[in-house]
Design a protein around this motif. Sequence first.
Motif, PDB file in Angstrom:
ATOM      1  N   THR A  19      24.430  40.285  43.566  1.00 40.25           N
ATOM      2  CA  THR A  19      24.378  40.149  44.954  1.00 40.25           C
ATOM      3  C   THR A  19      25.979  39.834  44.801  1.00 40.25           C
ATOM      4  N   VAL A  20      26.512  40.294  46.234  1.00 40.22           N
ATOM      5  CA  VAL A  20      28.352  40.193  46.320  1.00 40.22           C
ATOM      6  C   VAL A  20      28.262  38.473  46.621  1.00 40.22           C
ATOM      7  N   ARG A  21      29.378  38.055  46.174  1.00 38.14           N
ATOM      8  CA  ARG A  21      29.402  36.282  46.620  1.00 38.14           C
ATOM      9  C   ARG A  21      30.150  35.772  47.811  1.00 38.14           C
ATOM     10  N   SER A  22      31.753  37.152  46.717  1.00 34.46           N
ATOM     11  CA  SER A  22      32.325  36.555  48.189  1.00 34.46           C
ATOM     12  C   SER A  22      32.532  38.001  48.632  1.00 34.46           C
ATOM     13  N   ARG A  23      34.274  37.978  49.871  1.00 31.72           N
ATOM     14  CA  ARG A  23      34.647  39.003  49.560  1.00 31.72           C
ATOM     15  C   ARG A  23      36.092  38.605  50.107  1.00 31.72           C
ATOM     16  N   ASP A  24      37.614  39.594  49.494  1.00 36.63           N
ATOM     17  CA  ASP A  24      38.872  38.908  50.193  1.00 36.63           C
ATOM     18  C   ASP A  24      39.275  39.648  49.906  1.00 36.63           C
ATOM     19  N   GLY A  25      39.757  40.585  51.404  1.00 42.01           N
ATOM     20  CA  GLY A  25      40.159  42.340  51.831  1.00 42.01           C
ATOM     21  C   GLY A  25      39.259  43.477  50.392  1.00 42.01           C
ATOM     22  N   ASP A  26      39.884  43.730  49.717  1.00 45.89           N
ATOM     23  CA  ASP A  26      39.043  44.995  48.976  1.00 45.89           C
ATOM     24  C   ASP A  26      38.794  44.297  47.995  1.00 45.89           C
ATOM     25  N   GLU A  27      39.030  42.972  47.252  1.00 45.21           N
ATOM     26  CA  GLU A  27      37.694  42.004  46.488  1.00 45.21           C
ATOM     27  C   GLU A  27      37.144  41.610  46.729  1.00 45.21           C
ATOM     28  N   CYS A  28      35.982  41.825  45.560  1.00 42.65           N
ATOM     29  CA  CYS A  28      34.700  41.238  45.739  1.00 42.65           C
ATOM     30  C   CYS A  28      34.396  40.904  44.307  1.00 42.65           C
ATOM     31  N   LYS A  29      34.363  39.253  44.687  1.00 43.44           N
ATOM     32  CA  LYS A  29      32.323  38.989  43.560  1.00 43.44           C
ATOM     33  C   LYS A  29      31.525  38.978  43.768  1.00 43.44           C
ATOM     34  N   VAL A  30      31.290  39.556  42.632  1.00 46.53           N
ATOM     35  CA  VAL A  30      29.468  40.518  42.257  1.00 46.53           C
ATOM     36  C   VAL A  30      28.566  39.226  41.430  1.00 46.53           C
ATOM     37  N   ARG A  31      27.712  39.074  41.052  1.00 48.20           N
ATOM     38  CA  ARG A  31      27.035  37.714  40.446  1.00 48.20           C
ATOM     39  C   ARG A  31      25.705  38.866  40.182  1.00 48.20           C
ATOM     40  N   VAL A  32      25.378  39.169  38.315  1.00 48.13           N
ATOM     41  CA  VAL A  32      24.258  40.249  38.485  1.00 48.13           C
ATOM     42  C   VAL A  32      23.404  39.056  37.379  1.00 48.13           C
ATOM     43  N   GLU A  33      22.788  39.299  37.738  1.00 48.02           N
ATOM     44  CA  GLU A  33      21.069  38.482  36.708  1.00 48.02           C
ATOM     45  C   GLU A  33      19.853  39.811  36.399  1.00 48.02           C
ATOM     46  N   THR A  34      20.690  39.715  34.654  1.00 45.24           N
ATOM     47  CA  THR A  34      19.452  40.919  34.557  1.00 45.24           C
ATOM     48  C   THR A  34      18.711  40.196  33.731  1.00 45.24           C
ATOM     49  N   LYS A  35      17.037  40.124  34.255  1.00 44.42           N
ATOM     50  CA  LYS A  35      15.859  39.543  33.657  1.00 44.42           C
ATOM     51  C   LYS A  35      14.527  40.400  33.379  1.00 44.42           C
ATOM     52  N   VAL A  36      13.842  39.926  32.028  1.00 41.19           N
ATOM     53  CA  VAL A  36      12.877  40.313  31.842  1.00 41.19           C
ATOM     54  C   VAL A  36      11.518  39.639  32.178  1.00 41.19           C
ATOM     55  N   GLN A  37      10.839  39.766  33.377  1.00 42.04           N
ATOM     56  CA  GLN A  37       9.186  39.456  33.259  1.00 42.04           C
ATOM     57  C   GLN A  37       9.848  38.003  34.104  1.00 42.04           C
ATOM     58  N   GLY A  38      10.706  38.255  34.831  1.00 46.53           N
ATOM     59  CA  GLY A  38      11.343  36.440  35.029  1.00 46.53           C
ATOM     60  C   GLY A  38      12.225  35.511  34.092  1.00 46.53           C
ATOM     61  N   GLU A  39      12.279  36.609  33.185  1.00 40.79           N
ATOM     62  CA  GLU A  39      13.275  35.678  32.172  1.00 40.79           C
ATOM     63  C   GLU A  39      14.702  36.143  32.286  1.00 40.79           C
ATOM     64  N   LEU A  40      15.993  35.203  32.168  1.00 41.96           N
ATOM     65  CA  LEU A  40      17.042  35.363  31.928  1.00 41.96           C
ATOM     66  C   LEU A  40      17.399  36.067  30.849  1.00 41.96           C
ATOM     67  N   VAL A  41      18.079  36.885  31.078  1.00 42.26           N
ATOM     68  CA  VAL A  41      18.699  38.046  29.046  1.00 42.26           C
ATOM     69  C   VAL A  41      20.193  38.309  29.739  1.00 42.26           C
ATOM     70  N   PHE A  42      20.916  37.804  31.073  1.00 41.88           N
ATOM     71  CA  PHE A  42      21.636  38.277  30.977  1.00 41.88           C
ATOM     72  C   PHE A  42      22.741  38.181  31.990  1.00 41.88           C
ATOM     73  N   THR A  43      23.902  37.778  32.173  1.00 35.92           N
ATOM     74  CA  THR A  43      24.500  37.678  33.567  1.00 35.92           C
ATOM     75  C   THR A  43      25.695  37.798  33.269  1.00 35.92           C
ATOM     76  N   ALA A  44      26.247  38.141  34.595  1.00 39.04           N
ATOM     77  CA  ALA A  44      27.580  38.586  34.511  1.00 39.04           C
ATOM     78  C   ALA A  44      28.404  38.268  36.059  1.00 39.04           C
ATOM     79  N   THR A  45      29.456  37.622  35.835  1.00 41.63           N
ATOM     80  CA  THR A  45      30.247  37.836  36.921  1.00 41.63           C
ATOM     81  C   THR A  45      31.546  38.221  37.743  1.00 41.63           C
ATOM     82  N   PHE A  46      31.769  39.457  38.220  1.00 42.96           N
ATOM     83  CA  PHE A  46      32.739  40.741  38.124  1.00 42.96           C
ATOM     84  C   PHE A  46      33.658  41.063  39.714  1.00 42.96           C
ATOM     85  N   ARG A  47      34.992  41.247  39.030  1.00 42.93           N
ATOM     86  CA  ARG A  47      35.607  41.126  39.932  1.00 42.93           C
ATOM     87  C   ARG A  47      35.803  42.538  40.635  1.00 42.93           C
TER      88      ARG A  47
END
Length: 193
Positions: free
Chosen positions: A154-182
Amino acid sequence: MSSIARLPKKDRQTKLVQYLQDNPFATDEDLAEFFHVSIQTIRLDRLELGIPELRERIKSVAEQHLDPVKSLGIDEVIGEVIDLQLDAQAISVLEIKEEHVFAKTQIARGHYIFAQANSLAVAVINADVALTATARIRFVRPARLGEKLVAKATVRSRDGDECKVRVETKVQGELVFTATFRVVGMTDVTSAW
């Protein structure tokens, strides 16, 4: 995964339709376990109800929700992209197979989980070139052989050419991994940030 007591056929089929609306990537094995019936019973229920097998359901969802990837080739995204709305959100599914796990433990190697999330974060950006500048990651629990990782970016914010992207990875609805990328979008790859 929670499950329900064995139901009469008509009730089970009604609940099967509802369950698949919330969990479209559930396998026949997942459904059989959830409903306490055999895989063959689930396949017969799907057949009677006109519900396609998993691969066809994934393809159908993808055809309805896919913008063209701009920042990299679709085949460079780790996992199967089933939803892509540029500068908004994206979803991919990665089934953990033998080549993704440690032989001794059958636990997925972390770099595959990270690669799925990172490539999805880059793919969701509406730019000719997009590169990861930073990543803040957290492994919540191990993923295992045979599990299907559903990553949602999910793109959380954008500032010019930079975006903050949040990723959640799940298995059958259970969270296994999270990341926030610039992620930085560029038109000229020679210009570094």
